[in-house]
Scaffold this active site. Structure first.
Site, PDB file in Angstrom:
ATOM      1  N   CYS A   1      57.278  47.553  39.950  1.00 61.26           N
ATOM      2  CA  CYS A   1      56.546  46.852  38.742  1.00 61.26           C
ATOM      3  C   CYS A   1      56.595  47.772  37.507  1.00 61.26           C
ATOM      4  O   CYS A   1      56.263  47.611  36.421  1.00 61.26           O
ATOM      5  CB  CYS A   1      55.205  46.545  39.108  1.00 61.26           C
ATOM      6  SG  CYS A   1      54.774  45.599  40.328  1.00 61.26           S
TER       7      CYS A   1
ATOM      8  N   HIS B   1      50.940  46.411  32.500  1.00 57.29           N
ATOM      9  CA  HIS B   1      51.354  45.602  33.897  1.00 57.29           C
ATOM     10  C   HIS B   1      50.428  44.379  34.097  1.00 57.29           C
ATOM     11  O   HIS B   1      49.342  44.611  33.963  1.00 57.29           O
ATOM     12  CB  HIS B   1      51.771  46.246  34.840  1.00 57.29           C
ATOM     13  CG  HIS B   1      52.023  45.708  36.011  1.00 57.29           C
ATOM     14  ND1 HIS B   1      53.100  44.668  36.199  1.00 57.29           N
ATOM     15  CD2 HIS B   1      51.923  45.734  37.361  1.00 57.29           C
ATOM     16  CE1 HIS B   1      53.054  44.018  37.129  1.00 57.29           C
ATOM     17  NE2 HIS B   1      52.364  44.631  38.033  1.00 57.29           N
TER      18      HIS B   1
ATOM     19  N   ASN C   1      52.475  37.668  38.682  1.00 59.31           N
ATOM     20  CA  ASN C   1      53.019  39.049  38.699  1.00 59.31           C
ATOM     21  C   ASN C   1      54.547  39.053  39.024  1.00 59.31           C
ATOM     22  O   ASN C   1      55.108  38.764  39.957  1.00 59.31           O
ATOM     23  CB  ASN C   1      52.311  39.894  39.756  1.00 59.31           C
ATOM     24  CG  ASN C   1      52.911  41.297  39.655  1.00 59.31           C
ATOM     25  OD1 ASN C   1      54.043  41.681  39.297  1.00 59.31           O
ATOM     26  ND2 ASN C   1      52.316  42.141  40.459  1.00 59.31           N
TER      27      ASN C   1
HETATM   28  O1  UT7 Z   1      52.086  44.863  41.131  1.00 54.59           O
HETATM   29  C1  UT7 Z   1      51.284  45.468  41.967  1.00 54.59           C
HETATM   30  C2  UT7 Z   1      51.122  44.486  43.232  1.00 54.59           C
HETATM   31  N1  UT7 Z   1      49.665  44.174  43.632  1.00 54.59           N
HETATM   32  C3  UT7 Z   1      48.684  44.139  43.042  1.00 54.59           C
HETATM   33  O2  UT7 Z   1      48.329  44.501  42.100  1.00 54.59           O
HETATM   34  C4  UT7 Z   1      47.364  43.602  43.782  1.00 54.59           C
HETATM   35  C5  UT7 Z   1      45.865  44.144  43.295  1.00 54.59           C
HETATM   36  N2  UT7 Z   1      45.139  43.417  44.161  1.00 54.59           N
HETATM   37  C6  UT7 Z   1      44.559  42.307  43.860  1.00 54.59           C
HETATM   38  O3  UT7 Z   1      44.857  41.820  42.757  1.00 54.59           O
HETATM   39  C7  UT7 Z   1      43.411  41.706  44.631  1.00 54.59           C
HETATM   40  O4  UT7 Z   1      42.716  42.681  45.397  1.00 54.59           O
HETATM   41  C8  UT7 Z   1      43.827  40.444  45.437  1.00 54.59           C
HETATM   42  C9  UT7 Z   1      43.885  39.255  44.495  1.00 54.59           C
HETATM   43  C10 UT7 Z   1      45.193  40.763  46.254  1.00 54.59           C
HETATM   44  C11 UT7 Z   1      42.574  40.011  46.180  1.00 54.59           C
HETATM   45  O5  UT7 Z   1      41.397  39.943  45.489  1.00 54.59           O
HETATM   46  P1  UT7 Z   1      40.043  40.830  45.910  1.00 54.59           P
HETATM   47  O6  UT7 Z   1      39.171  40.400  45.289  1.00 54.59           O
HETATM   48  O7  UT7 Z   1      40.339  42.137  46.259  1.00 54.59           O
HETATM   49  O8  UT7 Z   1      39.761  39.971  47.240  1.00 54.59           O
HETATM   50  P2  UT7 Z   1      39.822  40.601  48.857  1.00 54.59           P
HETATM   51  O9  UT7 Z   1      40.914  40.813  49.235  1.00 54.59           O
HETATM   52  O10 UT7 Z   1      38.521  41.478  48.811  1.00 54.59           O
HETATM   53  O11 UT7 Z   1      39.107  39.195  49.501  1.00 54.59           O
HETATM   54  C12 UT7 Z   1      37.868  38.508  49.273  1.00 54.59           C
HETATM   55  C13 UT7 Z   1      37.833  37.289  49.972  1.00 54.59           C
HETATM   56  C14 UT7 Z   1      38.181  37.505  51.609  1.00 54.59           C
HETATM   57  O12 UT7 Z   1      37.277  36.843  52.455  1.00 54.59           O
HETATM   58  P3  UT7 Z   1      36.128  37.480  53.251  1.00 54.59           P
HETATM   59  O13 UT7 Z   1      36.595  38.411  54.204  1.00 54.59           O
HETATM   60  O14 UT7 Z   1      35.034  38.024  52.133  1.00 54.59           O
HETATM   61  O15 UT7 Z   1      35.501  36.273  53.719  1.00 54.59           O
HETATM   62  C15 UT7 Z   1      39.505  37.172  51.818  1.00 54.59           C
HETATM   63  O16 UT7 Z   1      39.885  36.863  53.196  1.00 54.59           O
HETATM   64  O17 UT7 Z   1      38.677  36.388  49.691  1.00 54.59           O
HETATM   65  C16 UT7 Z   1      39.602  35.758  50.937  1.00 54.59           C
HETATM   66  N3  UT7 Z   1      40.628  35.540  50.300  1.00 54.59           N
HETATM   67  C17 UT7 Z   1      41.101  34.370  49.768  1.00 54.59           C
HETATM   68  N4  UT7 Z   1      40.218  33.256  49.773  1.00 54.59           N
HETATM   69  C18 UT7 Z   1      40.877  32.249  49.168  1.00 54.59           C
HETATM   70  C19 UT7 Z   1      42.037  36.390  50.199  1.00 54.59           C
HETATM   71  N5  UT7 Z   1      42.857  35.596  49.415  1.00 54.59           N
HETATM   72  C20 UT7 Z   1      42.515  34.403  49.358  1.00 54.59           C
HETATM   73  C21 UT7 Z   1      42.918  33.336  48.930  1.00 54.59           C
HETATM   74  N6  UT7 Z   1      42.165  32.194  48.775  1.00 54.59           N
HETATM   75  N7  UT7 Z   1      44.270  33.301  48.429  1.00 54.59           N
END
Ligand code: UT7
Length: 337
Positions: free
Chosen positions: A122, A264, A294
Protein backbone atom coordinates in the site's frame (compact mmCIF):
# COMPACT_ATOMS: atom_id res chain seq x y z
CA UNK A 1 20.37 20.50 -5.81
CA UNK A 2 20.20 21.22 -9.56
CA UNK A 3 16.63 20.08 -10.07
CA UNK A 4 13.40 19.46 -8.22
CA UNK A 5 10.36 17.40 -9.24
CA UNK A 6 6.73 18.37 -9.58
CA UNK A 7 3.52 16.59 -10.53
CA UNK A 8 2.09 18.04 -13.76
CA UNK A 9 -0.75 15.60 -14.40
CA UNK A 10 -2.83 12.99 -12.59
CA UNK A 11 -5.32 10.34 -13.64
CA UNK A 12 -7.24 7.37 -12.32
CA UNK A 13 -9.23 4.42 -13.61
CA UNK A 14 -11.45 1.76 -12.06
CA UNK A 15 -13.09 -1.40 -13.34
CA UNK A 16 -16.79 -1.17 -14.19
CA UNK A 17 -18.13 -3.74 -11.76
CA UNK A 18 -19.33 -1.93 -8.63
CA UNK A 19 -19.69 -4.39 -5.74
CA UNK A 20 -21.85 -3.27 -2.83
CA UNK A 21 -21.58 -4.53 0.72
CA UNK A 22 -24.84 -6.42 0.22
CA UNK A 23 -23.29 -8.33 -2.67
CA UNK A 24 -20.37 -9.29 -0.39
CA UNK A 25 -22.90 -10.41 2.24
CA UNK A 26 -24.61 -12.65 -0.34
CA UNK A 27 -21.31 -14.11 -1.48
CA UNK A 28 -20.24 -14.98 2.08
CA UNK A 29 -23.64 -16.42 2.94
CA UNK A 30 -23.09 -19.15 0.36
CA UNK A 31 -20.24 -20.38 2.62
CA UNK A 32 -22.29 -19.82 5.77
CA UNK A 33 -20.12 -16.86 6.78
CA UNK A 34 -22.13 -14.04 8.27
CA UNK A 35 -21.56 -10.33 7.87
CA UNK A 36 -23.75 -7.34 7.11
CA UNK A 37 -23.69 -3.95 5.47
CA UNK A 38 -23.99 -2.18 8.83
CA UNK A 39 -20.91 -3.89 10.30
CA UNK A 40 -18.83 -3.17 7.20
CA UNK A 41 -19.85 0.50 7.12
CA UNK A 42 -19.41 1.04 10.85
CA UNK A 43 -16.04 -0.72 11.13
CA UNK A 44 -14.47 0.35 7.84
CA UNK A 45 -16.48 3.18 6.25
CA UNK A 46 -16.63 1.16 3.02
CA UNK A 47 -19.90 1.16 1.04
CA UNK A 48 -18.71 -0.39 -2.20
CA UNK A 49 -15.61 -1.31 -4.18
CA UNK A 50 -14.77 -2.20 -7.79
CA UNK A 51 -13.66 -5.63 -8.96
CA UNK A 52 -11.90 -6.25 -12.26
CA UNK A 53 -13.34 -8.86 -14.54
CA UNK A 54 -10.26 -11.02 -15.06
CA UNK A 55 -11.67 -12.33 -18.36
CA UNK A 56 -11.55 -8.78 -19.73
CA UNK A 57 -8.01 -7.74 -20.76
CA UNK A 58 -9.10 -4.08 -20.50
CA UNK A 59 -9.44 -4.58 -16.76
CA UNK A 60 -6.10 -6.24 -16.13
CA UNK A 61 -3.80 -4.34 -13.79
CA UNK A 62 -1.64 -2.87 -16.57
CA UNK A 63 -4.73 -1.85 -18.56
CA UNK A 64 -6.14 0.09 -15.62
CA UNK A 65 -2.67 1.60 -15.29
CA UNK A 66 -2.71 2.57 -18.97
CA UNK A 67 -6.14 4.23 -18.64
CA UNK A 68 -4.96 6.21 -15.60
CA UNK A 69 -1.66 7.09 -17.31
CA UNK A 70 -3.40 8.38 -20.46
CA UNK A 71 -5.52 10.74 -18.36
CA UNK A 72 -2.46 11.95 -16.45
CA UNK A 73 -0.55 12.50 -19.72
CA UNK A 74 -3.52 14.42 -21.17
CA UNK A 75 -3.65 16.71 -18.13
CA UNK A 76 0.11 17.19 -18.33
CA UNK A 77 -0.04 17.83 -22.09
CA UNK A 78 2.62 15.18 -22.66
CA UNK A 79 2.75 12.10 -24.88
CA UNK A 80 4.06 8.61 -24.06
CA UNK A 81 7.13 9.51 -26.14
CA UNK A 82 8.03 12.17 -23.57
CA UNK A 83 8.36 9.68 -20.72
CA UNK A 84 11.86 8.55 -19.82
CA UNK A 85 11.08 6.59 -16.66
CA UNK A 86 8.10 4.40 -15.74
CA UNK A 87 7.68 3.36 -12.12
CA UNK A 88 4.81 0.97 -11.51
CA UNK A 89 3.86 0.39 -7.89
CA UNK A 90 1.92 -2.81 -7.43
CA UNK A 91 1.86 -6.01 -5.40
CA UNK A 92 -0.55 -7.67 -7.83
CA UNK A 93 1.42 -7.67 -11.10
CA UNK A 94 -0.13 -8.86 -14.37
CA UNK A 95 2.65 -11.47 -14.51
CA UNK A 96 5.74 -12.16 -12.40
CA UNK A 97 7.77 -11.76 -15.58
CA UNK A 98 7.83 -9.31 -17.21
CA UNK A 99 7.11 -6.43 -14.87
CA UNK A 100 3.76 -4.66 -15.09
CA UNK A 101 5.76 -1.51 -15.89
CA UNK A 102 6.94 -3.22 -19.07
CA UNK A 103 3.39 -4.33 -19.91
CA UNK A 104 2.29 -0.72 -19.56
CA UNK A 105 5.20 0.48 -21.69
CA UNK A 106 4.24 -2.04 -24.36
CA UNK A 107 0.61 -0.89 -24.32
CA UNK A 108 1.21 2.87 -24.42
CA UNK A 109 4.35 2.77 -26.59
CA UNK A 110 6.87 4.81 -24.63
CA UNK A 111 10.12 3.97 -26.46
CA UNK A 112 12.36 6.42 -24.57
CA UNK A 113 11.50 5.04 -21.12
CA UNK A 114 13.06 2.48 -18.85
CA UNK A 115 10.48 0.72 -16.74
CA UNK A 116 10.39 -1.04 -13.39
CA UNK A 117 7.95 -2.25 -10.75
CA UNK A 118 8.08 -1.39 -7.07
CA UNK A 119 6.41 -3.67 -4.54
CA UNK A 120 5.87 -1.78 -1.32
CA UNK A 121 2.22 -2.89 -1.09
CA UNK A 122 0.00 0.00 0.00
CA UNK A 123 3.00 2.36 0.30
CA UNK A 124 3.92 1.68 -3.32
CA UNK A 125 2.85 5.00 -4.81
CA UNK A 126 4.67 7.00 -2.14
CA UNK A 127 7.81 4.87 -2.66
CA UNK A 128 7.45 5.30 -6.43
CA UNK A 129 6.97 9.05 -6.26
CA UNK A 130 9.94 9.39 -3.88
CA UNK A 131 12.06 7.36 -6.34
CA UNK A 132 10.99 9.51 -9.30
CA UNK A 133 11.80 12.61 -7.25
CA UNK A 134 15.35 11.37 -6.60
CA UNK A 135 15.99 10.37 -10.23
CA UNK A 136 14.74 13.78 -11.35
CA UNK A 137 16.89 15.56 -8.77
CA UNK A 138 19.93 13.65 -10.02
CA UNK A 139 19.34 14.92 -13.55
CA UNK A 140 18.92 11.43 -14.98
CA UNK A 141 15.17 11.68 -15.51
CA UNK A 142 13.25 14.57 -17.01
CA UNK A 143 9.73 13.12 -17.16
CA UNK A 144 8.59 10.15 -15.08
CA UNK A 145 5.30 8.30 -15.06
CA UNK A 146 4.45 6.92 -11.63
CA UNK A 147 1.54 4.50 -11.40
CA UNK A 148 -0.03 2.90 -8.33
CA UNK A 149 -2.39 0.12 -9.39
CA UNK A 150 -3.81 -3.13 -8.09
CA UNK A 151 -6.09 -5.96 -9.03
CA UNK A 152 -6.46 -7.45 -5.58
CA UNK A 153 -9.65 -9.44 -6.03
CA UNK A 154 -7.98 -12.72 -7.08
CA UNK A 155 -6.01 -12.64 -3.80
CA UNK A 156 -8.95 -12.05 -1.47
CA UNK A 157 -9.50 -14.83 1.04
CA UNK A 158 -13.26 -15.35 1.00
CA UNK A 159 -12.99 -17.56 4.06
CA UNK A 160 -11.84 -14.60 6.15
CA UNK A 161 -14.69 -12.18 6.82
CA UNK A 162 -12.32 -9.78 8.59
CA UNK A 163 -10.32 -9.05 5.44
CA UNK A 164 -12.46 -9.93 2.38
CA UNK A 165 -14.67 -6.89 2.94
CA UNK A 166 -11.81 -4.41 2.62
CA UNK A 167 -10.25 -4.61 -0.80
CA UNK A 168 -10.95 -3.28 -4.28
CA UNK A 169 -9.25 -2.76 -7.64
CA UNK A 170 -8.13 0.45 -9.35
CA UNK A 171 -5.27 2.54 -10.66
CA UNK A 172 -3.91 6.05 -10.22
CA UNK A 173 -1.09 7.76 -12.09
CA UNK A 174 0.99 10.90 -11.97
CA UNK A 175 3.30 12.53 -14.52
CA UNK A 176 6.26 13.91 -12.61
CA UNK A 177 8.62 16.36 -14.25
CA UNK A 178 11.83 18.25 -13.69
CA UNK A 179 11.44 21.79 -12.41
CA UNK A 180 13.61 24.54 -10.98
CA UNK A 181 14.77 23.74 -7.40
CA UNK A 182 13.37 27.11 -6.28
CA UNK A 183 10.01 26.63 -8.01
CA UNK A 184 7.01 26.97 -5.74
CA UNK A 185 5.29 23.82 -7.06
CA UNK A 186 7.56 20.92 -6.18
CA UNK A 187 8.06 17.90 -3.97
CA UNK A 188 9.56 19.25 -0.76
CA UNK A 189 10.66 16.03 0.91
CA UNK A 190 10.05 12.30 1.18
CA UNK A 191 10.43 10.03 4.21
CA UNK A 192 10.51 6.26 3.82
CA UNK A 193 11.03 3.32 6.17
CA UNK A 194 10.14 -0.34 6.35
CA UNK A 195 10.07 -2.92 9.10
CA UNK A 196 10.46 -6.41 7.66
CA UNK A 197 10.15 -7.85 11.16
CA UNK A 198 6.41 -7.24 10.90
CA UNK A 199 5.98 -9.27 7.67
CA UNK A 200 3.58 -11.67 9.34
CA UNK A 201 0.88 -9.03 9.87
CA UNK A 202 -0.01 -9.08 6.18
CA UNK A 203 1.29 -11.55 3.60
CA UNK A 204 0.48 -14.13 0.95
CA UNK A 205 2.22 -17.42 1.80
CA UNK A 206 2.25 -19.14 -1.60
CA UNK A 207 2.80 -18.09 -5.19
CA UNK A 208 6.33 -16.73 -4.86
CA UNK A 209 9.53 -18.75 -5.32
CA UNK A 210 9.59 -19.89 -1.68
CA UNK A 211 6.30 -21.73 -1.96
CA UNK A 212 4.79 -22.96 -5.20
CA UNK A 213 1.01 -23.11 -5.46
CA UNK A 214 0.22 -26.83 -5.48
CA UNK A 215 -3.32 -28.25 -5.52
CA UNK A 216 -3.03 -28.94 -1.78
CA UNK A 217 -1.92 -25.41 -0.97
CA UNK A 218 -4.54 -24.01 -3.33
CA UNK A 219 -7.28 -25.78 -1.39
CA UNK A 220 -5.91 -24.31 1.85
CA UNK A 221 -6.10 -20.81 0.34
CA UNK A 222 -2.34 -20.30 0.83
CA UNK A 223 -2.26 -18.17 -2.32
CA UNK A 224 -4.62 -15.64 -0.68
CA UNK A 225 -4.04 -12.70 1.65
CA UNK A 226 -3.46 -13.30 5.37
CA UNK A 227 -3.97 -10.32 7.59
CA UNK A 228 -3.89 -9.62 11.31
CA UNK A 229 -6.26 -6.68 11.10
CA UNK A 230 -6.32 -5.51 14.70
CA UNK A 231 -2.51 -5.31 14.98
CA UNK A 232 -2.14 -3.55 11.63
CA UNK A 233 -4.78 -1.05 12.70
CA UNK A 234 -2.74 -0.04 15.75
CA UNK A 235 0.58 0.14 13.90
CA UNK A 236 -1.07 2.08 11.08
CA UNK A 237 -2.51 4.78 13.31
CA UNK A 238 0.79 5.22 15.14
CA UNK A 239 3.06 5.24 12.09
CA UNK A 240 0.83 7.38 9.86
CA UNK A 241 0.83 10.05 12.56
CA UNK A 242 4.58 9.65 13.07
CA UNK A 243 5.45 9.95 9.36
CA UNK A 244 3.12 12.90 8.84
CA UNK A 245 4.91 14.67 11.69
CA UNK A 246 8.35 13.77 10.28
CA UNK A 247 7.43 15.35 6.94
CA UNK A 248 6.00 18.46 8.61
CA UNK A 249 8.85 18.95 11.09
CA UNK A 250 11.62 18.47 8.56
CA UNK A 251 10.14 21.35 6.52
CA UNK A 252 9.34 23.60 9.47
CA UNK A 253 5.57 23.28 9.06
CA UNK A 254 2.74 22.32 11.38
CA UNK A 255 -0.48 20.54 10.48
CA UNK A 256 -2.21 23.93 10.33
CA UNK A 257 -0.09 24.79 7.27
CA UNK A 258 -1.41 21.80 5.36
CA UNK A 259 -4.22 22.33 2.86
CA UNK A 260 -4.87 18.67 2.02
CA UNK A 261 -3.95 15.49 3.86
CA UNK A 262 -4.09 12.37 1.69
CA UNK A 263 -3.50 9.26 3.82
CA UNK A 264 -3.62 5.67 2.61
CA UNK A 265 -7.26 4.58 2.46
CA UNK A 266 -7.46 1.28 4.34
CA UNK A 267 -10.26 1.98 6.78
CA UNK A 268 -12.15 5.18 7.53
CA UNK A 269 -11.62 4.64 11.26
CA UNK A 270 -7.83 4.55 10.75
CA UNK A 271 -8.02 7.80 8.78
CA UNK A 272 -10.18 9.44 11.45
CA UNK A 273 -7.91 8.28 14.28
CA UNK A 274 -4.80 9.61 12.52
CA UNK A 275 -6.46 12.95 11.77
CA UNK A 276 -7.40 13.20 15.43
CA UNK A 277 -3.85 12.46 16.57
CA UNK A 278 -2.52 15.08 14.20
CA UNK A 279 -5.20 17.61 15.11
CA UNK A 280 -6.17 17.75 11.46
CA UNK A 281 -9.82 18.62 10.79
CA UNK A 282 -11.53 15.97 8.63
CA UNK A 283 -12.51 18.66 6.11
CA UNK A 284 -8.86 18.80 5.06
CA UNK A 285 -8.64 15.03 4.56
CA UNK A 286 -9.22 13.51 1.12
CA UNK A 287 -11.25 10.30 1.44
CA UNK A 288 -12.33 7.79 -1.21
CA UNK A 289 -12.29 4.54 0.79
CA UNK A 290 -16.11 4.69 1.03
CA UNK A 291 -16.47 4.18 -2.75
CA UNK A 292 -13.45 2.07 -3.64
CA UNK A 293 -12.35 0.23 -0.49
CA UNK A 294 -8.65 -0.38 0.04
CA UNK A 295 -7.01 -0.40 -3.41
CA UNK A 296 -3.51 -0.66 -1.88
CA UNK A 297 -0.95 1.23 -4.02
CA UNK A 298 -3.82 2.94 -5.88
CA UNK A 299 -5.49 4.64 -2.91
CA UNK A 300 -3.29 7.73 -2.71
CA UNK A 301 -2.97 8.52 -6.45
CA UNK A 302 -6.71 7.99 -7.04
CA UNK A 303 -7.63 10.21 -4.09
CA UNK A 304 -5.11 12.80 -5.28
CA UNK A 305 -6.55 12.74 -8.80
CA UNK A 306 -10.12 13.15 -7.55
CA UNK A 307 -9.17 16.16 -5.45
CA UNK A 308 -7.25 17.72 -8.35
CA UNK A 309 -10.06 17.21 -10.86
CA UNK A 310 -12.90 18.41 -8.63
CA UNK A 311 -10.96 21.59 -7.85
CA UNK A 312 -10.27 21.00 -4.17
CA UNK A 313 -6.52 21.08 -4.77
CA UNK A 314 -5.42 24.49 -5.97
CA UNK A 315 -2.11 25.93 -7.12
CA UNK A 316 0.18 26.91 -4.24
CA UNK A 317 -1.43 24.56 -1.71
CA UNK A 318 0.50 22.28 0.60
CA UNK A 319 -0.29 18.56 0.22
CA UNK A 320 0.76 15.75 2.54
CA UNK A 321 0.72 12.14 1.31
CA UNK A 322 1.03 9.48 4.01
CA UNK A 323 1.11 5.70 3.71
CA UNK A 324 1.60 2.36 5.40
CA UNK A 325 1.41 -1.12 3.94
CA UNK A 326 2.39 -4.76 4.03
CA UNK A 327 6.08 -5.31 4.68
CA UNK A 328 5.48 -3.35 6.76
CA UNK A 329 6.28 -0.22 4.79
CA UNK A 330 5.80 3.42 5.73
CA UNK A 331 6.23 6.70 3.90
CA UNK A 332 5.22 10.34 3.64
CA UNK A 333 5.73 13.01 1.01
CA UNK A 334 5.18 16.72 1.40
CA UNK A 335 4.67 18.81 -1.73
CA UNK A 336 3.60 22.24 -2.81
CA UNK A 337 1.09 22.10 -5.67
O1 UT7 B 1 -3.57 -1.70 3.74
C1 UT7 B 1 -3.30 -2.37 4.94
C2 UT7 B 1 -4.23 -3.52 5.06
N1 UT7 B 1 -5.04 -3.74 6.17
C3 UT7 B 1 -5.53 -2.88 7.07
O2 UT7 B 1 -5.22 -1.73 7.12
C4 UT7 B 1 -6.48 -3.43 8.06
C5 UT7 B 1 -6.50 -2.73 9.36
N2 UT7 B 1 -7.49 -3.29 10.23
C6 UT7 B 1 -8.81 -3.03 10.11
O3 UT7 B 1 -9.23 -2.28 9.24
C7 UT7 B 1 -9.75 -3.62 11.14
O4 UT7 B 1 -9.00 -4.26 12.13
C8 UT7 B 1 -10.77 -4.63 10.53
C9 UT7 B 1 -11.77 -3.90 9.67
C10 UT7 B 1 -10.03 -5.68 9.69
C11 UT7 B 1 -11.55 -5.33 11.64
O5 UT7 B 1 -12.17 -4.36 12.47
P1 UT7 B 1 -12.04 -4.44 14.06
O6 UT7 B 1 -12.85 -3.35 14.59
O7 UT7 B 1 -10.58 -4.47 14.39
O8 UT7 B 1 -12.76 -5.78 14.36
P2 UT7 B 1 -12.19 -7.09 15.09
O9 UT7 B 1 -11.27 -7.83 14.19
O10 UT7 B 1 -11.74 -6.73 16.46
O11 UT7 B 1 -13.52 -7.90 15.23
C12 UT7 B 1 -14.59 -7.48 16.08
C13 UT7 B 1 -15.72 -8.49 15.96
C14 UT7 B 1 -15.25 -9.93 16.12
O12 UT7 B 1 -16.30 -10.64 16.76
P3 UT7 B 1 -16.19 -10.98 18.32
O13 UT7 B 1 -14.93 -11.77 18.46
O14 UT7 B 1 -16.11 -9.64 18.99
O15 UT7 B 1 -17.45 -11.72 18.55
C15 UT7 B 1 -15.12 -10.40 14.69
O16 UT7 B 1 -15.29 -11.80 14.58
O17 UT7 B 1 -16.28 -8.40 14.64
C16 UT7 B 1 -16.27 -9.69 14.03
N3 UT7 B 1 -16.09 -9.54 12.60
C17 UT7 B 1 -17.13 -9.35 11.76
N4 UT7 B 1 -18.45 -9.29 11.97
C18 UT7 B 1 -19.24 -9.08 10.92
C19 UT7 B 1 -14.93 -9.51 11.89
N5 UT7 B 1 -15.21 -9.31 10.59
C20 UT7 B 1 -16.56 -9.22 10.49
C21 UT7 B 1 -17.43 -9.02 9.41
N6 UT7 B 1 -18.77 -8.95 9.67
N7 UT7 B 1 -17.00 -8.86 8.14
Amino acid sequence: MRYAATIIGTGCAFPENRVTNDEIVDRLEKDNISTNDRWIRDRTGIRERRFSNLENPDEHNSSLGVAAARKALDMADRTPGDIDQIIYATCTPDTLIPSTACWLQHKIDAPQAWAMDINAACSGFVYGLATADKFIQSGQTRTALVVGAEVLNPFINWQDRGSCILFGDGAGAAVVERTDPHASARILSSHLLSDGNLWELFYIPAGGSSMEVTPGRFSQNLHKMRMTGKEIFKVAVRTLAEFANRALESNGFTIDDIDWFIPHQANYRIIEAVAKRLNCPMKKVVVNVDRYGNTSAATIPTALDEAVRDGRIQKGQLILLDSFGAGLTYGAILMRW
